[in-house]
Scaffold this active site. Structure first.
Site, PDB file in Angstrom:
ATOM      1  N   HIS A 271      -1.240  16.349   0.600  1.00 14.84           N
ATOM      2  CA  HIS A 271      -1.064  15.034  -0.019  1.00 14.84           C
ATOM      3  C   HIS A 271      -1.956  13.976   0.620  1.00 14.84           C
ATOM      4  O   HIS A 271      -2.474  13.097  -0.067  1.00 14.84           O
ATOM      5  CB  HIS A 271       0.406  14.607   0.099  1.00 14.84           C
ATOM      6  CG  HIS A 271       0.725  13.336  -0.612  1.00 14.84           C
ATOM      7  ND1 HIS A 271       0.863  13.261  -1.980  1.00 14.84           N
ATOM      8  CD2 HIS A 271       0.934  12.078  -0.142  1.00 14.84           C
ATOM      9  CE1 HIS A 271       1.143  12.009  -2.322  1.00 14.84           C
ATOM     10  NE2 HIS A 271       1.193  11.279  -1.232  1.00 14.84           N
TER      11      HIS A 271
ATOM     12  N   HIS B 299       4.004  10.012  -7.531  1.00 13.56           N
ATOM     13  CA  HIS B 299       5.200  10.168  -6.706  1.00 13.56           C
ATOM     14  C   HIS B 299       6.083  11.205  -7.387  1.00 13.56           C
ATOM     15  O   HIS B 299       7.273  10.993  -7.618  1.00 13.56           O
ATOM     16  CB  HIS B 299       5.928   8.832  -6.532  1.00 13.56           C
ATOM     17  CG  HIS B 299       6.284   8.551  -5.107  1.00 13.56           C
ATOM     18  ND1 HIS B 299       7.509   8.106  -4.704  1.00 13.56           N
ATOM     19  CD2 HIS B 299       5.574   8.682  -3.957  1.00 13.56           C
ATOM     20  CE1 HIS B 299       7.536   7.953  -3.384  1.00 13.56           C
ATOM     21  NE2 HIS B 299       6.376   8.297  -2.912  1.00 13.56           N
TER      22      HIS B 299
ATOM     23  N   ARG C 124       1.570  -1.989  -2.728  1.00 15.33           N
ATOM     24  CA  ARG C 124       1.072  -2.321  -1.390  1.00 15.33           C
ATOM     25  C   ARG C 124      -0.405  -1.958  -1.246  1.00 15.33           C
ATOM     26  O   ARG C 124      -1.139  -2.629  -0.512  1.00 15.33           O
ATOM     27  CB  ARG C 124       1.911  -1.635  -0.314  1.00 15.33           C
ATOM     28  CG  ARG C 124       3.285  -2.246  -0.139  1.00 15.33           C
ATOM     29  CD  ARG C 124       3.950  -1.802   1.159  1.00 15.33           C
ATOM     30  NE  ARG C 124       4.054  -0.358   1.252  1.00 15.33           N
ATOM     31  CZ  ARG C 124       4.993   0.381   0.646  1.00 15.33           C
ATOM     32  NH1 ARG C 124       5.899  -0.208  -0.106  1.00 15.33           N
ATOM     33  NH2 ARG C 124       5.023   1.694   0.796  1.00 15.33           N
TER      34      ARG C 124
ATOM     35  N   SER D 194       9.350   5.010   5.830  1.00 19.61           N
ATOM     36  CA  SER D 194      10.131   3.846   5.419  1.00 19.61           C
ATOM     37  C   SER D 194       9.222   2.869   4.679  1.00 19.61           C
ATOM     38  O   SER D 194       8.064   2.661   5.054  1.00 19.61           O
ATOM     39  CB  SER D 194      10.744   3.153   6.640  1.00 19.61           C
ATOM     40  OG  SER D 194      11.719   3.970   7.234  1.00 19.61           O
ATOM     41  N   GLN D 195       9.777   2.257   3.668  1.00 17.34           N
ATOM     42  CA  GLN D 195       8.978   1.426   2.768  1.00 17.34           C
ATOM     43  C   GLN D 195       8.814  -0.012   3.268  1.00 17.34           C
ATOM     44  O   GLN D 195       9.387  -0.414   4.277  1.00 17.34           O
ATOM     45  CB  GLN D 195       9.640   1.425   1.388  1.00 17.34           C
ATOM     46  CG  GLN D 195       9.658   2.800   0.743  1.00 17.34           C
ATOM     47  CD  GLN D 195       8.277   3.297   0.404  1.00 17.34           C
ATOM     48  OE1 GLN D 195       7.635   2.826  -0.523  1.00 17.34           O
ATOM     49  NE2 GLN D 195       7.793   4.267   1.158  1.00 17.34           N
TER      50      GLN D 195
END
Length: 752
Positions: free
Chosen positions: A58, A107, A128, A326-327
């Site tokens: 990925h 995703h 982002r 974590s976002q």
């Protein structure tokens, strides 16, 4: 009580025989041995964590790099391209000092495991990427693929995905202006959740992901780091789903759109005050990615103290902190004298910000934990010098038989009544039916700059209120075409997105892509991938639309069953004045309906062959990119000069699908006549490429015909906008009420 010593660099060098769980973290034996060779010792646990996520499929594109190079080697010359492949997102010049950045990513795997959060964090991650380029996000798009519409698991996955996209995007205040929803049994265990975003900035505001200037501080800001998503997208999207391997299904990240909204405003204010030297978002691979990429792209090294990372869970190990996805987190490089002001802005927006390190004048990435050095690497070896596989690929032995199974030999309707019934069946089929039940869950018009949105051919956003400058974006891809011929299928995806932008009046400028395929360890899948990349690279070169970036998503298969090869192509275009846009809907009765382009007997991979016969075989429609370019030029000129009032491309479902959609959207019917040289069936259902229908005011007919004739584009008058039905003279009539009921009832009845 004895305590396990911290696995520092010094400890690793002194204990070469310690066994590390490299296989559990997704590394192959030879990859682990390569890490040992690079370091000259065994890695520490923290270093192993970084290499494992950054060398995953990925993140590293290790199976696709050798083919993706074509996008650079065959890149067309483009005056519009400002930032190309290699950054968080591509950037193009759209005029008047404005730059637009855009990108599409996947995703897929997280969205199957946990549909709501998987889709929501997909939106958050792509947004982002846009922020990291220095731009204000202005819109999102969502190309989606699900299993059979009537399958029970589709009812689990689809509503969650749609709610996640809508919930996150709506809370951010970003309009959702485009995308697709496609159903096919091949996506049953592997739905494709691709997300795209667009951002706008001035040329001088472009930012890049690099850490330069010794002594500059590295600031981590945004949400606290937690245990959610540890190894999430990076490892989850690098293996085939297998119920026997629960370790390949790690926790999916949890998103907080309100935190992201604060992050956006905080970042843009810091940009406006020129406080940021370099910036990187934290997406897949988290801190491992942000620190190694910033350091490797800059002019020096970096020293980071992991103890200073704000945590939601104090029990996290350093390896887990480095791998956490974590976002709503970003990393900025800031000059020392500007740190105080940067922190003030973060505090103003209630965004946690911490100095976690600094840029050094060396060439190493060093990370410390509890006073010990746990990482000491050349950052390029982590971020850019991962494995490169030239995986074997071979045309599958079943490809010839598939192509020989010609859809043109399927039984055709024998009577006008059969023809009518098949039109109704097509219009009501899940892929051709109205997606209003889905798209109504998205806010299309927040911010007030949306000019066109679903179900238009492309979404369109106003960039400048005074001049009317705008941009359009369309995403397209047909996995059925690509299964029949991946080279042609990729070019058809490009051609359709290019055409969809042009039908609205915008000039196509550049491309982003999301390449969704099965396991690269299968030579047949790698052949599909190689052919699709070759087709897309050749097509972009011919059309003059450079690939600015994108995403590769592999291992989209369950066991031995791979998805159809699905290259999704996003084309961005520019329009000088959005007031001159062309919508899909018929506008006025009495206007003349023209068919542009040539219609041939082309039914391979068609919607008709799928809906009526559940058949996939033959060859897809032929591609003529020069014809696509000419068609686009005619559509753009006609839109600009007021010669057409509506336009719709012809693709899935052929002419009859396009006419029905234009009629239903405008609330006005059409009377059509089959042109000489065509039978009614081919006229209605053929999916020949390079075609569009337009509605021409009678006052403009001569001028429009003269333009098409002078340029050599076939333009055939096929009817008139009129009444409250779609009539094919000599064949059948369907009222708009009948068509609307068939078109709009399907999705709610399956999913509501």
């Amino acid at each position: 009580m004895s305590r396990t010593p911290l696995d520092t660099v010094e400890h690793a060098a002194a204990t070469p025989d310690v066994e590390l769980p490299w296989a559990e973290l997704g590394l192959k034996k030879d990859e682990y041995e390569r890490v040992v060779e690079i370091l000259g010792r065994r890695p520490t646990g923290a270093e192993l964590a970084m290499y494992s996520v950054m060398w995953s499929e990925h993140c590293s594109y290790k199976s696709s790099k050798v083919h993706l190079r074509q996008f650079g080697e065959k890149a067309p010359q483009s005056d519009a391209l400002l930032v190309g492949i290699g950054e968080n997102a591509g950037v193009v010049d759209v005029g008047q000092g404005y730059a637009v950045t855009f990108k599409v990513e996947s995703h897929n795997h997280p969205s199957y495991v946990e549909p709501y959060q998987g889709a929501a964090t997909g939106v958050g991650g792509i947004v982002r990427d846009i922020i990291a380029m220095g731009a204000r996000p202005v819109a999102v798009v969502d190309p989606l693929r699900f299993g059979a519409a009537d399958h029970p698991d589709t009812k689990r996955v689809l509503p969650g995905v749609v709610a996640g996209i809508g919930g996150y995007g709506n809370c951010l205040g970003l309009p959702n202006i485009g995308g697709e929803v496609v159903f096919d049994a091949c996506y049953q265990g592997n739905p494709l959740v691709n997300a795209g975003a667009i951002g706008v900035m001035r040329h001088e505001d472009i930012h890049l992901a690099k850490a330069s200037g010794a002594g500059n501080k590295v600031i981590l800001y945004g949400a606290r780091t937690g245990g959610d998503g540890i190894g999430g997208a990076s490892i989850l999207a690098s293996e085939t789903f297998d119920d026997a391997k629960p370790s390949k299904r790690p926790a999916v990240q949890v998103g907080d759109p309100f935190q992201e909204k604060l992050l956006i405003e905080c970042t843009l204010e810091a940009f406006a005050e020129k406080l940021v030297v370099g910036i990187q978002d934290l997406g897949a691979a988290g801190l491992s990615c942000a620190t190694s990429e910033l350091a490797s792209n800059g002019s020096g090294g970096m020293r980071v103290t992991l103890d200073d990372v704000p945590l939601r869970d104090s029990t996290l190990s350093p390896e887990e902190i480095l791998m956490s996805e974590s976002q709503e987190r970003m990393c900025a490089v800031v000059e020392p004298e500007k740190v105080e002001r940067f922190l003030e802005i973060c505090d103003k927006w209630d965004v946690i910000a911490t100095v976690i390190g600094e840029v050094t004048d060396g060439d190493r990435l060093e990370i410390f934990w509890h006073g010990g050095k746990i990482v000491d690497v050349d950052p390029r070896t982590v971020a850019h010098d991962g494995p490169v596989y030239e995986r074997p690929y071979d045309r599958p032995d079943w490809q010839d038989a598939l192509q020989a199974d010609d859809a043109g030999k399927l039984p055709r309707p024998a009577t006008s009544e059969e023809l009518k019934d098949q039109v109704l069946k097509l219009v009501a089929s899940p892929n051709q039916a109205s997606k209003k039940w889905i798209t109504s869950q998205y806010d299309h018009f927040v911010q007030g700059n949306t000019v066109l949105a679903q179900p238009e051919d492309s979404g369109m956003i106003r960039v400048d209120e005074e001049s009317g400058l705008g941009v359009a974006i369309a995403t397209d891809g047909n996995g059925r075409y690509a299964k029949l011929d991946p080279y042609t299928g990729a070019q058809l995806a490009l051609a359709e997105a290019y055409r969809n932008v042009a039908t609205t009046g915008a000039k196509p400028l550049a491309v982003s892509d999301c390449l969704n395929f099965g396991s690269p360890e299968d030579p047949a899948v790698m052949w599909q991938f190689a052919e699709a990349v070759r087709g897309l690279a050749d097509g972009c070169l011919q059309l003059g639309t450079p690939v600015t970036g994108g995403n590769v998503s592999l291992y989209n298969q369950t066991g031995e069953a791979a998805i159809h090869p699905t290259p999704v192509v996003a084309v961005l275009g520019v329009i000088d004045d959005v007031a001159r846009r062309t919508p899909v809907a018929f506008q006025e009765e009495g206007q003349l309906v023209y068919l542009l382009g040539d219609t041939r007997e082309e039914f391979g991979g068609s919607a008709w062959s799928q809906v009526v016969h559940d058949h996939l075989g033959g060859l897809p429609p032929k591609v003529d990119l020069e014809r696509e370019r000419l068609l686009a030029e005619i559509l753009i000129s006609a839109s600009r000069d007021g010669m057409i009032d509506s336009a719709h491309d012809l693709s899935d479902g052929g002419l009859v699908q396009a006419v029905v959609e234009s009629a239903l959207l405008g609330g006005k019917g059409a009377r059509l006549i089959v042109p000489d040289g065509l039978d009614a069936f081919t006229f209605l259902f053929s999916e020949s490429a390079g075609r569009a229908i337009v509605a021409v005011p009678r006052s403009e007919e001569v001028r429009f015909n003269d333009m098409c004739g002078a340029r050599g584009l076939p333009a055939t008058r096929i009817g008139v906008v009129d009444g409250d039905a779609v009539e094919i003279q000599g064949e059948f009539t369907l009222t708009l009420d009948e068509l609307r009921e068939a078109h709009e009832a399907t999705i709610p009845s399956l999913l509501a």
